[in-house]
Design a protein around this motif. Structure first.
Motif, short mmCIF file in Angstrom:
data_model
loop_
_atom_site.label_atom_id
_atom_site.label_comp_id
_atom_site.label_asym_id
_atom_site.label_seq_id
_atom_site.Cartn_x
_atom_site.Cartn_y
_atom_site.Cartn_z
N SER A 21 0.78 -1.42 0.04
CA SER A 21 0.00 0.01 0.03
C SER A 21 0.97 1.24 -0.06
O SER A 21 0.32 2.30 -0.60
CB SER A 21 -1.08 -0.13 1.23
N ALA A 22 2.22 1.29 0.59
CA ALA A 22 3.07 2.29 0.56
C ALA A 22 3.15 2.90 -1.05
O ALA A 22 3.48 3.83 -1.18
CB ALA A 22 4.29 2.17 1.19
N VAL A 23 3.16 1.83 -1.74
CA VAL A 23 3.30 2.34 -3.39
C VAL A 23 2.07 2.43 -3.92
O VAL A 23 1.94 3.43 -4.90
CB VAL A 23 4.01 0.90 -4.31
N LEU A 24 1.27 1.70 -3.51
CA LEU A 24 -0.22 1.97 -4.20
C LEU A 24 -0.81 3.25 -3.88
O LEU A 24 -1.51 4.09 -4.67
CB LEU A 24 -1.40 1.12 -3.61
N THR A 25 -0.35 3.99 -2.69
CA THR A 25 -1.11 5.30 -2.23
C THR A 25 -0.65 6.63 -2.85
O THR A 25 -1.10 7.43 -2.62
CB THR A 25 -1.00 5.36 -0.55
N GLN A 26 0.40 6.24 -3.48
CA GLN A 26 1.16 7.37 -4.45
C GLN A 26 0.08 7.97 -5.18
O GLN A 26 -0.71 7.21 -6.07
CB GLN A 26 2.17 6.75 -5.16
N ASN A 27 -0.39 9.25 -5.17
CA ASN A 27 -1.11 10.03 -6.03
C ASN A 27 -2.64 9.48 -6.38
O ASN A 27 -3.43 9.48 -7.20
CB ASN A 27 -0.67 9.95 -7.48
N LYS A 63 -9.56 -0.93 -2.10
CA LYS A 63 -10.01 -1.78 -3.54
C LYS A 63 -9.11 -2.51 -4.07
O LYS A 63 -9.40 -3.61 -4.26
CB LYS A 63 -10.64 -0.81 -4.36
N ALA A 64 -7.71 -1.87 -4.27
CA ALA A 64 -6.93 -2.48 -4.78
C ALA A 64 -6.15 -3.74 -4.12
O ALA A 64 -5.99 -4.88 -4.45
CB ALA A 64 -5.65 -1.67 -5.42
N LEU A 65 -6.11 -3.54 -2.76
CA LEU A 65 -5.69 -4.54 -1.89
C LEU A 65 -6.58 -5.69 -1.80
O LEU A 65 -6.12 -6.86 -1.64
CB LEU A 65 -5.52 -3.66 -0.38
#
Length: 215
Positions: free
Chosen positions: A31-37, A45-47
């Motif tokens: 999520s540290a990568v997914l949360t960018q922008n 949802k992605a998780l």
């Protein structure tokens, strides 16, 4: 207000935040990568998509997938092709440690950070979020909210990310629980009151320089 009092002031307003960043260590890394922008709802949802395909050992599972497969799963988080490649880059690094986070934790923080920052697509905020929230090592995470609050509340505006980070780390003791909660409190305050267009009339911090400058 002084920086020394900022944590206590925000905690009195918003109450204890605890760990703040939800999820297991593996989920936090992803999520540290997914949360960018993007916003957190899209990350969730992605998780959820990932967890449907990866019942156990998310990192191992994703590492076996192609970039295209990951891209499909994380589509709700936006910029999915870019983020899928960044995740693959990060997973390649983790594979060097057999995905054993305890092995990584045996290194010193600066060494871990240097390795993370050498990964294409991993910037300082993402690296520090992984170190603090997933690896549970004391490093202060700086984001746009932190810079905004320092500027508006204390009139502090610095040039470099690490200048902000070191300001907090030299003012407050190096403590994982403290840094996690403090970062969470900053985000909560910025979202509730100190927005891009601030709600100064509702903000309980009367000593705010920005608020007083507008009076």
């Amino acid at each position: 207000m002084k920086l020394e009092n900022m944590y206590e002031t925000l905690r009195n307003i918003h109450g204890p935040q605890g760990k703040w960043w939800p999820g297991s260590e593996e989920e936090i890394i992803v999520s540290a990568v997914l949360t960018q922008n993007t916003n957190w709802k899209n990350v969730e949802k992605a998780l959820e998509n990932i967890k449907k395909d990866c019942k156990n050992n998310i990192l191992h599972c994703l590492a076996k997938m192609s970039t295209q497969q990951i891209s499909f799963l994380i589509k709700p988080a936006g910029f999915f092709n870019i983020k899928a490649q960044r995740l693959k880059n990060l997973l390649t690094w983790l594979k060097n440690y057999d995905f054993d986070l305890e092995k990584i934790k045996t290194k010193n923080i600066e060494e871990i950070r240097k390795e993370l920052l050498s990964i294409k697509g991993i910037g300082k905020e993402t690296a520090d979020s992984i170190i603090l929230y997933a690896l549970e090592l004391p490093i202060f995470v700086i984001d746009a909210y932190t810079k905004r609050l320092l500027n508006r509340l204390l009139g502090i505006k610095l040039k470099e990310y690490d200048q902000y980070r070191l300001l907090f780390e030299t003012t407050y003791p190096k403590d994982v629980a403290l840094y996690r909660e403090f970062h969470g409190l900053i985000v909560e305050h910025a979202k509730m009151f100190c927005r891009t267009k601030p709600l100064c009339e509702l903000c309980p911090i009367d000593s705010c320089r920005y608020k007083n400058a507008k009076d």
